[in-house]
Design a protein around this motif. Structure first.
Motif, PDB file in Angstrom:
ATOM      1  N   ARG A 294      13.721  84.247  89.352  1.00 27.33           N
ATOM      2  CA  ARG A 294      14.247  83.467  88.242  1.00 27.33           C
ATOM      3  C   ARG A 294      15.653  83.969  87.959  1.00 27.33           C
ATOM      4  N   VAL A 295      16.591  83.042  87.896  1.00 28.11           N
ATOM      5  CA  VAL A 295      17.984  83.384  87.673  1.00 28.11           C
ATOM      6  C   VAL A 295      18.356  82.989  86.256  1.00 28.11           C
ATOM      7  N   LEU A 296      18.885  83.964  85.501  1.00 27.29           N
ATOM      8  CA  LEU A 296      19.263  83.760  84.110  1.00 27.29           C
ATOM      9  C   LEU A 296      20.718  84.133  83.907  1.00 27.29           C
ATOM     10  N   ASP A 297      21.312  83.650  82.800  1.00 26.09           N
ATOM     11  CA  ASP A 297      22.627  84.140  82.428  1.00 26.09           C
ATOM     12  C   ASP A 297      22.459  85.295  81.437  1.00 26.09           C
ATOM     13  N   VAL A 298      23.549  85.845  80.963  1.00 26.34           N
ATOM     14  CA  VAL A 298      23.470  87.038  80.115  1.00 26.34           C
ATOM     15  C   VAL A 298      22.832  86.761  78.765  1.00 26.34           C
ATOM     16  N   ARG A 370      26.453  87.302  85.472  1.00 22.02           N
ATOM     17  CA  ARG A 370      27.510  87.458  84.476  1.00 22.02           C
ATOM     18  C   ARG A 370      28.539  86.345  84.643  1.00 22.02           C
ATOM     19  N   PRO A 371      29.153  85.898  83.558  1.00 23.94           N
ATOM     20  CA  PRO A 371      30.202  84.879  83.703  1.00 23.94           C
ATOM     21  C   PRO A 371      31.402  85.427  84.448  1.00 23.94           C
ATOM     22  N   ARG A 413      41.058  84.921  88.148  1.00 23.78           N
ATOM     23  CA  ARG A 413      39.645  85.032  87.817  1.00 23.78           C
ATOM     24  C   ARG A 413      38.934  85.831  88.893  1.00 23.78           C
ATOM     25  N   PHE A 414      37.959  86.597  88.479  1.00 17.86           N
ATOM     26  CA  PHE A 414      37.078  87.307  89.395  1.00 17.86           C
ATOM     27  C   PHE A 414      35.838  86.442  89.628  1.00 17.86           C
ATOM     28  N   THR A 415      35.545  86.156  90.887  1.00 18.52           N
ATOM     29  CA  THR A 415      34.328  85.422  91.231  1.00 18.52           C
ATOM     30  C   THR A 415      33.280  86.328  91.855  1.00 18.52           C
ATOM     31  N   GLU A 416      33.685  87.534  92.248  1.00 18.38           N
ATOM     32  CA  GLU A 416      32.777  88.490  92.861  1.00 18.38           C
ATOM     33  C   GLU A 416      32.702  89.738  91.991  1.00 18.38           C
ATOM     34  N   LEU A 417      31.498  90.277  91.827  1.00 21.15           N
ATOM     35  CA  LEU A 417      31.307  91.498  91.055  1.00 21.15           C
ATOM     36  C   LEU A 417      31.498  92.694  91.978  1.00 21.15           C
ATOM     37  N   SER A 418      32.540  93.462  91.726  1.00 12.46           N
ATOM     38  CA  SER A 418      32.803  94.668  92.505  1.00 12.46           C
ATOM     39  C   SER A 418      32.869  95.855  91.555  1.00 12.46           C
ATOM     40  N   HIS A 419      32.787  97.034  92.111  1.00 12.98           N
ATOM     41  CA  HIS A 419      32.813  98.255  91.297  1.00 12.98           C
ATOM     42  C   HIS A 419      33.890  99.183  91.849  1.00 12.98           C
TER      43      HIS A 419
END
Length: 460
Positions: A294-298, A370-371, A413-419
């Motif tokens: 199940r995919v949810l937003d924040v 995350r948005p 804009r960031f479309t990928e979550l990186s660390h």
């Protein structure tokens, strides 16, 4: 479409248009991508194109004309195309040759695919609005009864490679001596021979694979499919009348990755050593594992139409599996592997979630998206305090989403979550600069830069 040297319109050039409006269309089987192949330019090189979607997720417009390198312009989504566009085509060359088998006999009906290097999207290079070649790399020529073929829209240098397809032979790859070598499996041909139309492309004989697919009790599995390919599925065969696998007639000698799938069963991936006396394949499939996501937003709200795709399973992904979540953000896959899998979740407007690894166990697993992160900022010369006229703002390390700042201002804009999440600024004549890590929980961030021409760079 115009000649890049003279600026004159190219008359009667073929226009090929591929587009789709949403992800559901892109994933449909067969793909419901709208394709227009009957367009051509007028005497001034113009062509009116009707795209059937008001805001297409993807559109690619390719131009093919003898004597010019085939070229495309690509857009869609947040990289939309303008209402009018001028595509400049460089002068090209005609190439050709003959396709033969190992005994020197001509091979008729072989499809010739010409592909250019470095034209796909990748995170390590900037988005290319214009590209050599076409998005849909269909065969550009077919060999005649004497094995000969010709193609009039190749480049003059060696920045392309050739793939030859024929149902009776394994796919054959050829690079030329003026371009990079593709792999140890590709053969070398001379660029001068291609331009002279005398290149000889030899297809090696293939080996056929036969076999049966049953369940754990030995009963035939109707509808089972077998494919081969180390990194992606290159060819398919389906069970005939529920038990005998239609032959894969053209495998290469040596190691081959074989993938077997069937609805309700767990897939298997087998490394087969193909020789002239390889025994028939006998596969017993186990019941499939059940993957529930199940995919949810924040905020905890469901994320419908999120794309869930397999990234890795037993090494490289040869399943090509992907599905969209339902209106409640849920997805069920009852033919999942028994082994751990790694998958991604992608949805427009959200940071992509990648490298999610789990074992399908029938329990519902939650993925939270995350948005996307928006960032604005200013870039000035550290000495003069004047805005820098032009520069690149990169959501490091994803150069594909590079934004081009002007007059000291940028927005990306960031479309990928990186660390960590950092912005990198590059400007000609200045040292590059990297921001402090950004807050992924903030909807909007700002960061300003002062660039110096020496090694000292200040950011805040």
């Amino acid at each position: 479409a115009i000649d890049s040297e003279t600026g004159k319109g190219i008359a009667r050039a073929r226009i090929l248009v591929d587009s789709f409006g949403n992800m559901e269309q892109a994933l449909a089987s067969p793909q419901h991508i709208d394709r227009q192949t009957n367009l051509q330019t007028d005497d001034q090189g113009r062509c009116d194109i009707g795209v059937p979607y008001a805001d297409p997720l993807m559109v690619s417009i390719g131009v093919v004309a003898d004597g010019y390198v085939e070229r495309s312009v690509v857009g869609g989504g947040q990289k939309s195309l303008p209402d009018s566009y001028v595509l400049k085509l460089p002068r090209g060359s005609r190439i050709g040759g003959v396709v033969q088998d190992e005994s020197g006999q001509p091979v008729a009906g072989a499809g010739i695919q010409v592909s250019f290097y470095g034209t796909g999207d990748a995170s390590d290079r900037e988005f290319q609005r214009e590209r050599r070649g076409l998005l849909n790399e269909d065969a550009v020529a077919t060999t005649d009864n004497t094995g000969h073929w010709t193609f009039g829209s190749a480049s003059t240098n060696g920045d392309f490679y050739i793939v030859v397809h024929h149902s009776a032979f394994p796919a054959a790859y050829f690079h030329n001596d003026d371009g990079p070598r593709m792999s140890h499996e590709s053969a070398t041909i001379k660029l001068t021979d291609l331009h002279a139309g005398t290149a000889v492309l030899v297809l090696k004989a293939g080996l056929a694979l036969h076999g049966v697919v049953t369940d754990e009790n030995g009963y035939p599995v109707a509808g089972a499919k077998v494919s081969h390919g180390q990194f992606f599925q290159e060819a398919y065969a389906a069970t005939a009348e529920g038990d005998v696998i239609l032959a894969l007639p053209a495998l290469t000698a040596g190691k081959n990755a074989i993938t077997i799938t069937a609805d309700g069963f767990a897939p298997q991936r087998i490394q087969m050593m193909m020789t002239s006396n390889t025994a028939p394949l006998a596969v017993r499939l186990k019941p499939g594992a059940v993957l529930r996501l199940r995919v949810l937003d924040v905020t905890g709200s469901p994320a419908p139409n999120a794309l869930v795709g397999l990234e890795r399973w037993q090494g490289p992904n040869t399943l090509g599996w992907h599905e969209l979540t339902d209106p409640d953000g849920r997805l069920v896959w009852n033919s999942a592997p028994l082994e751990p899998i790694t998958f991604c979740v992608v949805k427009e407007g959200y940071l992509s979630s990648r490298q999610n690894t789990l074992t399908a166990d029938g329990q519902e697993h939650i993925i939270t998206l995350r948005p996307q992160l928006s960032v604005v900022g200013r870039v000035i010369d550290a000495e003069t305090k004047q805005p820098i006229a032009s520069f690149k703002a990169i959501p490091d390390p994803n150069r594909n989403e590079t934004a081009y700042g002007t007059n000291g201002f940028f927005q990306l804009r960031f479309t990928e979550l990186s660390h960590p999440l950092v912005v990198r600024i590059e400007a000609e004549g200045y040292e590059s600069a990297t921001s402090q890590p950004l807050d992924p929980g903030a909807a909007n961030n700002s960061c300003d830069f002062e660039l110096k021409s020496d090694a000292s760079v200040t950011h805040y």
